[in-house]
Design an enzyme around this catalytic site. Structure first.
Site, PDB file in Angstrom:
ATOM      1  N   TYR A  24       0.958  -1.151   0.049  1.00  0.00           N
ATOM      2  CA  TYR A  24       0.105   0.159   0.084  1.00  0.00           C
ATOM      3  C   TYR A  24       0.898   1.283   0.015  1.00  0.00           C
ATOM      4  CZ  TYR A  24      -3.219   3.646   1.853  1.00  0.00           C
ATOM      5  OH  TYR A  24      -3.702   4.851   1.965  1.00  0.00           O
ATOM      6  N   SER A 106      -4.414  12.991   7.124  1.00  0.00           N
ATOM      7  CA  SER A 106      -5.314  12.583   6.027  1.00  0.00           C
ATOM      8  C   SER A 106      -6.687  12.316   6.530  1.00  0.00           C
ATOM      9  CB  SER A 106      -4.988  11.253   5.436  1.00  0.00           C
ATOM     10  OG  SER A 106      -5.981  10.603   4.607  1.00  0.00           O
ATOM     11  N   TYR A 128     -10.749  14.705   1.664  1.00  0.00           N
ATOM     12  CA  TYR A 128     -11.644  14.072   0.483  1.00  0.00           C
ATOM     13  C   TYR A 128     -12.899  14.442   0.665  1.00  0.00           C
ATOM     14  CZ  TYR A 128      -7.480  11.061  -0.368  1.00  0.00           C
ATOM     15  OH  TYR A 128      -6.130  10.637  -0.899  1.00  0.00           O
ATOM     16  N   THR A 154      -7.743  17.691  -1.722  1.00  0.00           N
ATOM     17  CA  THR A 154      -7.194  16.819  -2.727  1.00  0.00           C
ATOM     18  C   THR A 154      -8.128  16.600  -3.860  1.00  0.00           C
ATOM     19  OG1 THR A 154      -5.634  15.733  -1.212  1.00  0.00           O
ATOM     20  CG2 THR A 154      -6.281  14.231  -3.198  1.00  0.00           C
ATOM     21  N   ARG A 163      -4.048   0.386  -9.037  1.00  0.00           N
ATOM     22  CA  ARG A 163      -2.807   0.214  -8.531  1.00  0.00           C
ATOM     23  C   ARG A 163      -2.821  -1.270  -8.261  1.00  0.00           C
ATOM     24  NH1 ARG A 163      -4.712   4.502  -3.966  1.00  0.00           N
ATOM     25  NH2 ARG A 163      -5.009   6.263  -5.537  1.00  0.00           N
ATOM     26  N   HIS A 277      -0.037  12.414  -6.945  1.00  0.00           N
ATOM     27  CA  HIS A 277      -0.600  11.528  -5.986  1.00  0.00           C
ATOM     28  C   HIS A 277       0.544  10.233  -5.715  1.00  0.00           C
ATOM     29  CE1 HIS A 277      -4.140  11.279  -3.485  1.00  0.00           C
ATOM     30  NE2 HIS A 277      -3.743   9.743  -3.252  1.00  0.00           N
ATOM     31  N   ARG A 280       0.525   7.408  -7.871  1.00  0.00           N
ATOM     32  CA  ARG A 280      -0.646   6.392  -7.824  1.00  0.00           C
ATOM     33  C   ARG A 280      -1.820   6.661  -8.564  1.00  0.00           C
ATOM     34  NH1 ARG A 280      -0.323   3.913  -2.839  1.00  0.00           N
ATOM     35  NH2 ARG A 280      -2.400   3.888  -2.188  1.00  0.00           N
TER      36      ARG A 280
END
Length: 378
Positions: A24, A106, A128, A154, A163, A277, A280
């Site tokens: 991850y 985050s 987000y 973001t 991914r 990012h 990603r």
């Protein structure tokens, strides 16, 4: 082995973490070309080495977004980092505070804002945007009430990137019984992590969105819920909505194109972060250090420009600033360090960056980080 660079901490993280968590942190989109370009592109930026300048001591202190920093480096937001070490976001924020800089928490953190701010003081907060606007208003108000004054919105995840490492580990969903058994076996093979994080680091809920979460238990269930809960197809109207509901500094994170940078400014942004990012999202995206100069040219006379992606040393920070960035956010470097040695590791990585920035300035004949500019580019 004593870690002396970010790559050393990457190796430590790989040994300590279950594979799902390391993949991850470490993985990118598709072939991971964008992730690799981020680091490789820095190698093509050259600085003028200056001698006979009399520079011996240098100033690294600066101010970004009305935040005083001991150096132009802050911790980037990384979701789920509370699974890398016990209450990982708290450890990262405490290390940043001790270093005279700041962490960016985050939305998808394990530890919620109240816990992190209670332990480490005010942080920057990353948003987000969820479809549930009432909950978004509640979360923004909570962040403000807890002393957060800078919000990073973001905008580069209208859909999650492809991914492949995460698909293989089942983070994108579709986990069967054999996958579950493999995860259990992997956890048992990492007893240090199992005791420190899995057993002693609870709760493992995604604290900032726990009240809004309606999905199934477990990480696979959470990421499935996120796909439906996130606001997709963002427009300038969404920036304007956040601007209306956030009284502090608003920074748009995830800009790679100068036209998007101008749109962000027109919509009310107080700053932007040039970012792909961490490689990603779009595997064909250009590196952030390559995109930086055009964006600086387009908007830096109106708002501050920060950047992340591929920053692995203090010398990279100076290169980015020479090309117009006011500061850099570091993501994987602090995530690797957190996984490898917890708060002590994050503190060490920040100290490595500090020493490398100072050394680079001396060797470039520059007394003050605030004087770094294009004249230093070879």
């Amino acid at each position: 082995m004593k870690p002396v660079c970010v790559e050393d901490y990457r190796r430590l993280a790989r040994r300590r973490l279950p594979r799902l968590l390391f993949e991850y942190i470490d993985g990118g989109a598709l072939t991971e070309s964008a992730k690799q370009r981020n680091t490789d592109a820095f190698k093509g930026v050259y600085l003028r080495q200056r001698v006979l300048t009399g520079v011996e001591t240098v100033n690294l202190k600066t101010e970004v977004l009305e935040t005083k920093l001991s150096m132009p480096v802050a911790l980037a937001p990384i979701g789920m980092s509370g699974m890398f070490a016990r209450r990982g976001e708290v450890q990262g924020a405490k290390a940043a505070k001790a270093a005279g800089t700041v962490a960016t928490l985050s939305t998808m953190s394990i530890c919620d804002l109240k816990e992190v701010v209670g332990a480490a003081g005010p942080v920057w907060f990353q948003l987000y945007l969820l479809r549930d606007r009432d909950y978004m208003k509640l979360l923004l108000q909570r962040a403000w009430d807890l002393g957060c004054r800078v919000l990073f919105f973001t905008v580069d995840v209208p859909v999650p990137g492809e991914r492949l490492r995460e698909h293989r580990q089942g983070l994108a969903g579709g986990v069967d019984m054999m996958d579950q058994l493999r995860r259990v076996a992997d956890g048992l093979m990492h007893p240090g992590w199992l005791l420190d994080v899995y057993l002693m680091g609870r709760p493992h809920a995604f604290g900032n969105v726990a009240e809004a979460y309606t999905g199934k238990s477990g990480f696979s269930g959470f990421w499935t819920w996120v796909k439906d809960a996130l606001q997709v197809s963002l427009t300038p109207d969404d920036i304007a909505w956040v601007r209306q509901n956030w009284p502090g500094k608003l920074v748009i994170k995830g800009i790679l194109d100068s036209d998007d940078a101008r749109v962000a400014v027109e919509a009310g942004a107080d700053g932007i972060v040039v970012s792909n990012h961490g490689g990603r999202q779009l595997d064909s995206a250009q590196s952030t250090i390559t995109a930086l100069p055009r964006i600086v040219e387009a908007v830096s006379d109106m708002i501050p420009v920060l950047m992340d992606g591929g920053v692995r040393s203090g010398e990279d920070v100076v290169k980015a600033m020479a090309l117009g960035a006011q500061a850099c956010l570091i993501g994987r470097p602090w995530a690797y360090a957190l996984a490898g040695r917890g708060e002590e590791g994050v503190a060490h990585v920040l100290e490595l960056f500090r020493k490398q920035i100072a050394t680079t300035l001396v060797l470039s004949g520059c007394y003050d980080i605030r004087n770094v500019g294009t004249a230093m580019i070879a």
